[in-house]
Design a protein around this motif. Structure first.
Motif, short mmCIF file in Angstrom:
data_model
loop_
_atom_site.label_atom_id
_atom_site.label_comp_id
_atom_site.label_asym_id
_atom_site.label_seq_id
_atom_site.Cartn_x
_atom_site.Cartn_y
_atom_site.Cartn_z
N TRP A 14 7.15 0.52 -19.18
CA TRP A 14 8.10 1.12 -18.23
C TRP A 14 7.88 0.60 -16.81
O TRP A 14 8.37 1.16 -15.86
CB TRP A 14 8.00 2.64 -18.27
N ARG A 15 7.10 -0.48 -16.70
CA ARG A 15 6.87 -1.19 -15.44
C ARG A 15 6.16 -0.36 -14.36
O ARG A 15 6.47 -0.45 -13.17
CB ARG A 15 8.17 -1.75 -14.89
N ALA A 16 5.23 0.45 -14.79
CA ALA A 16 4.47 1.27 -13.84
C ALA A 16 3.46 0.42 -13.08
O ALA A 16 2.95 -0.57 -13.58
CB ALA A 16 3.74 2.39 -14.57
N GLU A 17 3.19 0.87 -11.88
CA GLU A 17 2.05 0.34 -11.12
C GLU A 17 0.88 1.25 -11.45
O GLU A 17 0.93 2.45 -11.21
CB GLU A 17 2.35 0.38 -9.62
N CYS A 29 -0.04 6.22 -13.05
CA CYS A 29 0.96 5.23 -13.44
C CYS A 29 2.26 5.60 -12.76
O CYS A 29 3.03 6.43 -13.27
CB CYS A 29 1.11 5.21 -14.95
N ALA A 30 2.50 5.05 -11.58
CA ALA A 30 3.65 5.42 -10.76
C ALA A 30 4.72 4.33 -10.80
O ALA A 30 4.45 3.19 -11.15
CB ALA A 30 3.21 5.68 -9.32
N GLY A 31 5.93 4.73 -10.44
CA GLY A 31 7.03 3.79 -10.38
C GLY A 31 7.79 3.68 -11.69
O GLY A 31 8.64 2.80 -11.84
N MET A 32 7.48 4.56 -12.63
CA MET A 32 8.17 4.51 -13.93
C MET A 32 9.60 5.00 -13.77
O MET A 32 9.87 5.91 -13.00
CB MET A 32 7.42 5.35 -14.96
N ARG A 33 10.51 4.41 -14.52
CA ARG A 33 11.92 4.82 -14.46
C ARG A 33 12.25 5.83 -15.53
O ARG A 33 13.35 6.36 -15.58
CB ARG A 33 12.80 3.59 -14.61
N ARG A 50 7.30 8.91 -11.89
CA ARG A 50 8.09 8.02 -11.05
C ARG A 50 7.42 7.93 -9.68
O ARG A 50 7.08 6.87 -9.21
CB ARG A 50 9.53 8.52 -10.90
N ASN A 51 7.24 9.08 -9.04
CA ASN A 51 6.70 9.03 -7.68
C ASN A 51 5.94 10.28 -7.25
O ASN A 51 5.60 10.41 -6.08
CB ASN A 51 7.82 8.75 -6.67
N THR A 53 2.92 11.71 -6.64
CA THR A 53 1.51 11.35 -6.56
C THR A 53 0.80 12.06 -5.42
O THR A 53 -0.18 11.55 -4.88
CB THR A 53 1.34 9.82 -6.42
#
Length: 119
Positions: A14-17, A29-33, A50-51, A53
């Protein structure tokens, strides 16, 4: 814990940072859509979001990571059973993690909110 490794793999899909938060001993694991419930979900030692944090949120989610460590995979049915009996702010796992930190609104009825009988 294998479930943490699987969660990190899911987060990557899911392209998390992904970063390890040393203070709370949890992967964030943030930035997930998508790929998580509510505002975020902890699976094993990984918090997927997603955000959300904020410090308080991570404190709450780190307790869930500890619950995963304590119960292992049995945490899933334990949590779901508890959620079916006592949803949201009534869930003992959420209470233990800190309702306010988890973003739950807990309003307690005041003395004026009692329903009075009719005369």
């Amino acid at each position: 814990m294998l479930v943490t490794v699987l969660a990190l793999g899911w987060a990557r899909l899911w392209r998390a940072e992904i970063r390890f938060h040393e203070h709370f001993d949890i992967y964030v694991c943030a930035g997930m859509r998508g790929g998580f419930a509510r505002g975020g979900t902890t699976v094993g030692g990984a918090y997927l979001t997603r955000n959300l944090t904020w410090f308080r949120t991570l404190r709450h989610e780190s307790v869930h990571a500890d619950q995963w460590a304590r119960y292992g995979l049995t945490f899933i049915p334990r949590y779901l059973l508890e959620e079916s009996r006592h949803p949201g702010a009534g869930n003992r796992f959420e209470i233990a993690a800190g309702l306010a930190d988890g973003g739950y609104s807990v309003e307690r009825p005041g003395p004026d909110s009692a329903v009075s009988g009719t005369t």
